[in-house]
Every structure is written in C-alpha cells, then in structure tokens.
Design a protein around this motif. Structure first.
Motif, PDB file in Angstrom:
ATOM      1  N   TYR A   1      63.788 107.897  82.171  1.00 32.77           N
ATOM      2  CA  TYR A   1      65.336 107.282  81.762  1.00 32.77           C
ATOM      3  C   TYR A   1      65.235 105.746  81.295  1.00 32.77           C
TER       4      TYR A   1
ATOM      5  N   SER B   1      59.300 111.753  77.734  1.00 35.66           N
ATOM      6  CA  SER B   1      58.390 112.434  78.600  1.00 35.66           C
ATOM      7  C   SER B   1      57.432 111.443  79.006  1.00 35.66           C
TER       8      SER B   1
ATOM      9  N   LEU C   1      63.229 108.119  87.089  1.00 31.69           N
ATOM     10  CA  LEU C   1      62.619 109.422  86.615  1.00 31.69           C
ATOM     11  C   LEU C   1      63.439 110.504  86.938  1.00 31.69           C
ATOM     12  N   LEU C   2      63.832 111.372  85.993  1.00 30.89           N
ATOM     13  CA  LEU C   2      64.704 112.653  86.032  1.00 30.89           C
ATOM     14  C   LEU C   2      63.922 113.745  86.486  1.00 30.89           C
ATOM     15  N   LYS C   3      63.778 114.143  87.503  1.00 27.50           N
ATOM     16  CA  LYS C   3      62.825 115.311  87.869  1.00 27.50           C
ATOM     17  C   LYS C   3      63.489 116.814  87.268  1.00 27.50           C
ATOM     18  N   SER C   4      62.363 117.525  86.704  1.00 22.95           N
ATOM     19  CA  SER C   4      62.749 118.729  86.203  1.00 22.95           C
ATOM     20  C   SER C   4      63.784 118.723  85.382  1.00 22.95           C
ATOM     21  N   PHE C   5      63.837 117.902  84.342  1.00 20.46           N
ATOM     22  CA  PHE C   5      65.050 117.278  83.408  1.00 20.46           C
ATOM     23  C   PHE C   5      65.266 118.302  82.375  1.00 20.46           C
TER      24      PHE C   5
ATOM     25  N   TYR D   1      65.694 109.414  76.765  1.00 16.67           N
ATOM     26  CA  TYR D   1      64.784 110.166  77.831  1.00 16.67           C
ATOM     27  C   TYR D   1      63.636 110.291  77.100  1.00 16.67           C
TER      28      TYR D   1
ATOM     29  N   TRP E   1      59.917 123.316  83.712  1.00 18.03           N
ATOM     30  CA  TRP E   1      60.918 122.110  83.546  1.00 18.03           C
ATOM     31  C   TRP E   1      60.059 121.101  83.620  1.00 18.03           C
ATOM     32  N   LYS E   2      60.372 120.148  82.800  1.00 16.64           N
ATOM     33  CA  LYS E   2      59.635 118.737  82.702  1.00 16.64           C
ATOM     34  C   LYS E   2      60.398 117.641  83.116  1.00 16.64           C
ATOM     35  N   ASP E   3      59.687 116.786  83.653  1.00 12.40           N
ATOM     36  CA  ASP E   3      60.200 115.361  84.164  1.00 12.40           C
ATOM     37  C   ASP E   3      60.340 114.387  82.798  1.00 12.40           C
ATOM     38  N   HIS E   4      61.406 113.851  82.823  1.00 14.40           N
ATOM     39  CA  HIS E   4      61.568 112.618  81.857  1.00 14.40           C
ATOM     40  C   HIS E   4      61.809 111.332  82.487  1.00 14.40           C
TER      41      HIS E   4
END
Length: 182
Positions: free
Chosen positions: A174, A138, A158-162, A136, A169-172
């Motif tokens: 994958y 950023s 893309l993992l939303k609000s991960f 994962y 909450w930050k996206d990451h």
C-alpha cells in the motif's frame, strides 16, 4: 470533461469511443504480460464492443467526479501505449483517490509510466483538490514500485491476501503520497 496532459515522453488524453479498436490492440498485445499482476479477463473483454462500453462508462464516471481514466500516447506516433486512472475518488473527510496504470511491454523502462503517474498525481492534487493519492502494487512488481517511489509515493504497509490473481490471493503493498509531500 476532456483531459489532455502534455509530458516530455508521452501525453495523456481522455479516451473517446473511437479509441476502442486501438485499446483492443493494446490489450491483446499485453494480455499475457499484464496477467501476471492483474486478474485475467474473459475473451469477450478483448472486443471493440466491450471496450466502447468501458470508455462510455469512464466518460460517465468522470462527469460524476468518481474516476478519471485516460490513455497514454506516444508523442511521435500518437499510438496508444498504456492507460492510467485516478479512481475511487473520495470527498471530505478523506479527499483521496487511488491511481492505477499499465504500460505496453515494449515501452517499459523508458520513463513513460513515471511521467504518466506524475502528470495524473498533479491533476489529482491541483484539479481535483485531493489531499492524498494512493496505490496498490504487487511486491513482485519491481518496476511499478520504482515508478511509485520515483514520483514521491511511500510504502505504508502490506495488505495480506489482497487481490485474487490467477487462482490465488496475492499480497500487495500500500503506497501513498500526500499533497504537502509531493
């Protein structure tokens, strides 16, 4: 299981309880730098007693074949300059694990993280017999994205609000690499 992997720019080895004080120094030097992409830690985290306990836990996790955490050391000085883990090891039907790493800000951009990720990925495929290694990252962490892509990882989504970092909450992204593609 004591691990030792030799590279051109660094070497990786299992941490011992005696490394706790040096780990504290690494963490303190990079406290603000790493906090941009990682959750913040309480002050007690930056103590030798907590780091000794974390090292003991990592030794136990390796014995249980769940996680392998090692230090990244500079060849010339034997100085601890980062850490890297293969963790959340899953057996059949997955045969997968996650990889995570952090490098001392002074050593960023020197190819050390790329070499460390490559060495640990080889370990994952050859020693742990994994089929897939995942990560994962950023979307803002351009350096880490470059490290993953240079070592053969591909973005899968893309993992939303991960991940909850610094109050939001930050996206990451994958990423993964599959054994046959590595």
């Amino acid at each position: 299981m004591n691990l030792l992997f030799e590279g051109q720019t660094c070497y990786l080895r299992s941490l011992a309880v005696e490394d706790a004080e040096e780990m504290v120094q690494l963490l303190l030097r990079n406290r603000e730098y790493w906090s941009v992409y990682e959750p913040r830690h309480r002050d007690s985290y930056f103590s030798a007693s907590v780091q000794r306990e974390k090292i003991r836990e990592s030794i136990y996790q390796a014995r249980e074949n769940r996680e392998y955490s090692v230090g990244i050391f500079e060849h010339n000085t034997n100085k601890l300059i980062g850490h890297i883990s293969v963790y959340s090891v899953k057996r059949m039907p997955f045969l997968s694990a996650l990889i995570g790493y952090s490098i001392d800000k002074v050593y960023v951009g020197k190819g050390i993280a790329t070499e460390a990720v490559n060495l640990m990925t080889v370990f994952g495929f050859e020693q742990l017999r994994l089929h897939r290694v995942e990560a994962y990252v950023s979307p803002d962490n351009v350096g880490s994205i470059r490290v993953l892509e240079k070592t053969g990882f591909r973005q899968e989504g893309l993992l939303k609000s991960f991940l909850y970092i610094n109050g939001e909450w930050k996206d990451h992204f994958y990423y993964s690499v599959i054994e046959e593609e590595f």
